[in-house]
Design a protein around this motif. Sequence first.
Motif, PDB file in Angstrom:
ATOM      1  N   ILE A  12       1.089  -1.200  -0.043  1.00 13.39           N
ATOM      2  CA  ILE A  12      -0.025   0.054  -0.131  1.00 13.39           C
ATOM      3  C   ILE A  12       0.963   1.163  -0.027  1.00 13.39           C
ATOM      4  O   ILE A  12       0.568   2.117  -0.958  1.00 13.39           O
ATOM      5  CB  ILE A  12      -0.873   0.098   1.454  1.00 13.39           C
TER       6      ILE A  12
ATOM      7  N   ASP B 120       1.834   2.545  -3.240  1.00 22.86           N
ATOM      8  CA  ASP B 120       0.791   2.819  -4.214  1.00 22.86           C
ATOM      9  C   ASP B 120       0.206   1.961  -5.004  1.00 22.86           C
ATOM     10  O   ASP B 120      -0.402   2.054  -5.867  1.00 22.86           O
ATOM     11  CB  ASP B 120       1.357   4.453  -4.869  1.00 22.86           C
TER      12      ASP B 120
ATOM     13  N   PRO C 127      -5.225  -0.318  -2.224  1.00 20.87           N
ATOM     14  CA  PRO C 127      -5.760  -1.684  -1.093  1.00 20.87           C
ATOM     15  C   PRO C 127      -6.577  -2.676  -1.732  1.00 20.87           C
ATOM     16  O   PRO C 127      -6.082  -3.680  -1.168  1.00 20.87           O
ATOM     17  CB  PRO C 127      -6.865  -0.620  -0.409  1.00 20.87           C
ATOM     18  N   ARG C 128      -7.073  -2.349  -2.968  1.00 23.77           N
ATOM     19  CA  ARG C 128      -7.449  -3.592  -3.455  1.00 23.77           C
ATOM     20  C   ARG C 128      -6.463  -4.480  -4.145  1.00 23.77           C
ATOM     21  O   ARG C 128      -6.421  -5.869  -3.753  1.00 23.77           O
ATOM     22  CB  ARG C 128      -8.527  -3.151  -4.530  1.00 23.77           C
TER      23      ARG C 128
ATOM     24  N   GLY D 100      -1.173   8.785  -6.972  1.00 21.02           N
ATOM     25  CA  GLY D 100      -1.993   7.539  -6.138  1.00 21.02           C
ATOM     26  C   GLY D 100      -3.107   6.989  -7.016  1.00 21.02           C
ATOM     27  O   GLY D 100      -2.976   7.019  -8.171  1.00 21.02           O
ATOM     28  N   GLN D 101      -4.045   6.662  -6.187  1.00 21.80           N
ATOM     29  CA  GLN D 101      -5.098   5.811  -6.755  1.00 21.80           C
ATOM     30  C   GLN D 101      -5.859   6.204  -7.901  1.00 21.80           C
ATOM     31  O   GLN D 101      -6.452   5.581  -8.761  1.00 21.80           O
ATOM     32  CB  GLN D 101      -5.964   5.385  -5.624  1.00 21.80           C
ATOM     33  N   ASN D 102      -6.059   7.646  -8.085  1.00 17.47           N
ATOM     34  CA  ASN D 102      -6.773   8.348  -9.076  1.00 17.47           C
ATOM     35  C   ASN D 102      -6.320   8.043 -10.385  1.00 17.47           C
ATOM     36  O   ASN D 102      -7.026   7.950 -11.441  1.00 17.47           O
ATOM     37  CB  ASN D 102      -6.919   9.895  -8.801  1.00 17.47           C
TER      38      ASN D 102
ATOM     39  N   HIS E 274      -8.469   5.657 -12.682  1.00 19.17           N
ATOM     40  CA  HIS E 274      -9.598   6.321 -13.213  1.00 19.17           C
ATOM     41  C   HIS E 274      -9.158   7.083 -14.442  1.00 19.17           C
ATOM     42  O   HIS E 274      -9.620   7.037 -15.516  1.00 19.17           O
ATOM     43  CB  HIS E 274      -9.997   7.388 -12.030  1.00 19.17           C
TER      44      HIS E 274
ATOM     45  N   MET F 265     -16.550   2.982  -9.231  1.00 20.05           N
ATOM     46  CA  MET F 265     -15.680   2.409  -8.798  1.00 20.05           C
ATOM     47  C   MET F 265     -15.343   2.453  -7.185  1.00 20.05           C
ATOM     48  O   MET F 265     -15.399   1.531  -6.282  1.00 20.05           O
ATOM     49  CB  MET F 265     -14.180   2.995  -9.140  1.00 20.05           C
TER      50      MET F 265
ATOM     51  N   LYS G 282     -21.777   1.620   2.398  1.00 20.79           N
ATOM     52  CA  LYS G 282     -20.915   0.396   2.839  1.00 20.79           C
ATOM     53  C   LYS G 282     -21.297   0.201   4.337  1.00 20.79           C
ATOM     54  O   LYS G 282     -21.493  -0.645   4.675  1.00 20.79           O
ATOM     55  CB  LYS G 282     -19.480   0.540   2.834  1.00 20.79           C
TER      56      LYS G 282
ATOM     57  N   ARG H 292     -10.993   2.400   6.641  1.00 20.26           N
ATOM     58  CA  ARG H 292      -9.630   2.343   6.381  1.00 20.26           C
ATOM     59  C   ARG H 292      -9.571   2.373   4.804  1.00 20.26           C
ATOM     60  O   ARG H 292      -8.697   2.952   4.116  1.00 20.26           O
ATOM     61  CB  ARG H 292      -8.946   1.291   7.098  1.00 20.26           C
TER      62      ARG H 292
ATOM     63  N   LEU I 107      -7.795   4.946   2.408  1.00 14.21           N
ATOM     64  CA  LEU I 107      -6.697   4.126   1.581  1.00 14.21           C
ATOM     65  C   LEU I 107      -6.849   4.619  -0.003  1.00 14.21           C
ATOM     66  O   LEU I 107      -5.839   4.859  -0.691  1.00 14.21           O
ATOM     67  CB  LEU I 107      -6.187   2.722   1.551  1.00 14.21           C
ATOM     68  N   GLU I 108      -8.220   4.485  -0.499  1.00 13.71           N
ATOM     69  CA  GLU I 108      -8.604   4.787  -1.867  1.00 13.71           C
ATOM     70  C   GLU I 108      -8.530   5.910  -2.328  1.00 13.71           C
ATOM     71  O   GLU I 108      -8.214   6.421  -3.324  1.00 13.71           O
ATOM     72  CB  GLU I 108     -10.183   4.066  -1.921  1.00 13.71           C
TER      73      GLU I 108
ATOM     74  N   ASP J 154      -6.007   7.790  -1.126  1.00 16.94           N
ATOM     75  CA  ASP J 154      -4.618   8.270  -1.064  1.00 16.94           C
ATOM     76  C   ASP J 154      -4.141   8.743   0.115  1.00 16.94           C
ATOM     77  O   ASP J 154      -3.167   9.322   0.429  1.00 16.94           O
ATOM     78  CB  ASP J 154      -4.181   9.172  -2.347  1.00 16.94           C
TER      79      ASP J 154
ATOM     80  N   PHE K  60      -0.888   5.388   4.579  1.00 18.92           N
ATOM     81  CA  PHE K  60      -1.492   4.242   5.530  1.00 18.92           C
ATOM     82  C   PHE K  60      -1.073   4.323   7.158  1.00 18.92           C
ATOM     83  O   PHE K  60      -1.834   3.790   7.828  1.00 18.92           O
ATOM     84  CB  PHE K  60      -0.877   2.922   4.890  1.00 18.92           C
TER      85      PHE K  60
ATOM     86  N   LYS L  43      -3.658   4.506   9.959  1.00 15.34           N
ATOM     87  CA  LYS L  43      -3.780   3.989  11.053  1.00 15.34           C
ATOM     88  C   LYS L  43      -4.112   4.667  12.364  1.00 15.34           C
ATOM     89  O   LYS L  43      -5.001   4.417  13.232  1.00 15.34           O
ATOM     90  CB  LYS L  43      -2.438   2.974  11.154  1.00 15.34           C
TER      91      LYS L  43
ATOM     92  N   ALA M  80      -9.990  13.363  -8.224  1.00 12.01           N
ATOM     93  CA  ALA M  80      -9.030  12.708  -7.096  1.00 12.01           C
ATOM     94  C   ALA M  80      -9.654  13.196  -5.839  1.00 12.01           C
ATOM     95  O   ALA M  80     -10.082  14.073  -5.543  1.00 12.01           O
ATOM     96  CB  ALA M  80      -7.602  13.033  -7.364  1.00 12.01           C
TER      97      ALA M  80
ATOM     98  N   LYS N 296     -20.190   8.529 -13.612  1.00 11.63           N
ATOM     99  CA  LYS N 296     -18.966   7.744 -13.945  1.00 11.63           C
ATOM    100  C   LYS N 296     -19.423   7.416 -15.405  1.00 11.63           C
ATOM    101  O   LYS N 296     -20.574   6.655 -15.091  1.00 11.63           O
ATOM    102  CB  LYS N 296     -18.121   6.809 -13.004  1.00 11.63           C
TER     103      LYS N 296
END
Lengths: 301, 441
Positions: free
Chosen positions: A44, A47, A50-51, A231-233, A236, B1, B8, B35, B39-40, B42, B45, B49, B253, B360
Amino acid sequence: MGLFDRLKQGLSKTRKNLVEKAEQLFYRRVVDEKLLNELEDLLIMADVGPRASADIISALKEKVKKGEIPDTVELKKALKDEIKKIIRDGSGINITADRPYVILTVGVNGTGKTTTIGKLAGRFANEGLKVILAAGDTFRAAAIEQLEIWAERSGVQIVKHKSGADPAAVAFDAVVSAKAKNADVVLVDTAGRLHTKINLMEELKKVKRVISRELPAAPHEVLLVVDATSGQNVIHQAKIFSEAVHITGIALTKLDGTARGGIVVAIKKELNIPVKLIGIGEAMDDLRDFNADEFVDALFE
Amino acid sequence: MFESLSEKLGGIFKKLRGRGFLKEEDIAAAMKEVRIALLEADVNFKVVKDFTEKVKERAAGKAVLESITPGQQVVKIVYDELCSLMGGSHSKIHLAPNPPTVIMLAGLHGSGKTTTCAKLAKGFKKDGRRPMLVAMDTARPAAIEQLISLGSQINVPVYGTKAGDDPVEVCSDALKKADSEGMDIVILDTAGRMHVDEDLMKELENIKAEAKPKEILFVADAMTGQDAVNIATAFNSRLDINGVILTKMDGDARGGAALSIVSVTGKPIKFIGTGEKIDLLEPFHPERMASRILGMGDVVSLVEKAQEAVDLQDALTFQKKFREDRFSFEDLKTQIKQLRKMGPLENILGMIPGLGKQLKGVAVDDRQVVKIEAIINSMTRQERENYAIINGSRKKRIASGSGTTVTDVNRLLKQYLEMKKMLKMFKNGKGFGLGKLNFKF
């Protein structure tokens, strides 16, 4: 200096952090849940996201359960293999016999498109190929001048219009000129654009359309330039850019910092887009062909 | 996504509806989702935590308010915690008691320093100050030209020499010039650099020593990933920055880097960049950022934009017409104009909570709106006020006048009639009261 060493050097600052941590982890004897969870954090941190990280770790857990990973040496190998399995079909840029060979670069703002093109121009010129640059970023202030300086540095030709001109027209002129002059490679620069701007994405489609109309097999390569610190963007971005102009590969820039660019693992996994080039410094020859084994090894060795 | 966090959590807490108190194991399950959401987005981590630990403590044993579900309660705690971490409210740029106020921008390559410099300068100029821009990126090809070109667009003087010059010297010359010309704000555009490049980081320290800036602003890309903590820490430890400007916020983002940067530097985010045009620098609002990181949309910004764009008098007239069912094409035209003043449609729609996901893949095409405008513009005033007179030959004329087809014109007429029908329902009080709109937290 070999590519591996250069990459390791480029990643050396990274290494301090990541590798020391990885070494610490692998130094332990027992492969347990806790170790695997810490390994997940490590991914993680790079980068990978998480998935994708969870998927990689659960594949390892599966192997541990089957008794295939008795110790940390095997664990390290298994981890590398798992990542390599995902990104292995990445390779460099191979110019086929088709002439002129057209490469279109796209991406969000500030990822290093113009610099990547400048470096690619130097590389192809060195290989004795006749290169034409298309100054397709007609939007950003002084972007054309920036590409002109790169063209001068590597002694290649540049096709440009005025600031504010239609980028598709620039690309068209470049392709026509390349055909007339029997050029080998056309490198088309485009303005940075966020993937959320529908009109700008339409403009990009038009650039590609115009190139294809003039030269049906072109563009042979559509490179998405990705900043390794992102990062994650980016997942996309890659998805939406790919829907618009069908991305054939990724150029991962700015790997000379502490960022690890693990996002390319997630992109390959989710969208099956391979990495083709990596940028590991500011010098002309710091743009290299991607090699999955070296990429992963340099991360964990 | 990204599934919305509240959805959730809603799933997790479904089973404990009405039990009254948040139990530890339920919170632990919820924190797992929190979490992943962070993280998604960005967020680093380690920061995640620490953050989830803190929220766990705060949430444990808390009574669930009657009106909301436990899931919503947890989201609220998470949201409040995010807001308080990212600062009370936005802070401004401090001006030096003796002008000129020197402002220095620094950051990685491609983070948007040069564009941001121009935006800052334009803001100061609007306030009646005399800003000057200094092109200190003598390394990147054409960086000086870029700043000069931006400066001329906003009518702000730019001090720029030539590529390869020593930035420290450029800086000292520029300051002399600013002094002699009575400039009260000097904005230094430094070259992009890697935070691990020892020589270039040293150069920044030298520039700081020479310029003695009142404000040092770290410019960071909203798309930055996990490494944001390392980068921000490095710049802050070398320069002791005063604040952060987060750029490229007009993308989608989630901007978790904001939280990472604030938690490792303890410095506030002062502005956000939301576009390539030279006037889109906005103050930072922690609450909005918190919603964004959690994927909850940004209602406040939307309302604010609407307030800016819509003239109150117009709105009242419009409301009256609305009520009296006199809503004509002329009014529709005004409405479209106002909507467009708020910025690109896709930006606006992205702010609506819950819509983000649905949108999207749905193309929001500004040009559809342009088409509608063109059609209305091709109508005569009479036609606009009274749609009923628009017959076949008029339709043909409107279509050719607006560069569209008769089908397009028909479609617009149909939409307009549907709208009128809805308005009638409004009038009769049958339709959708705002109270019925279900705003999910």
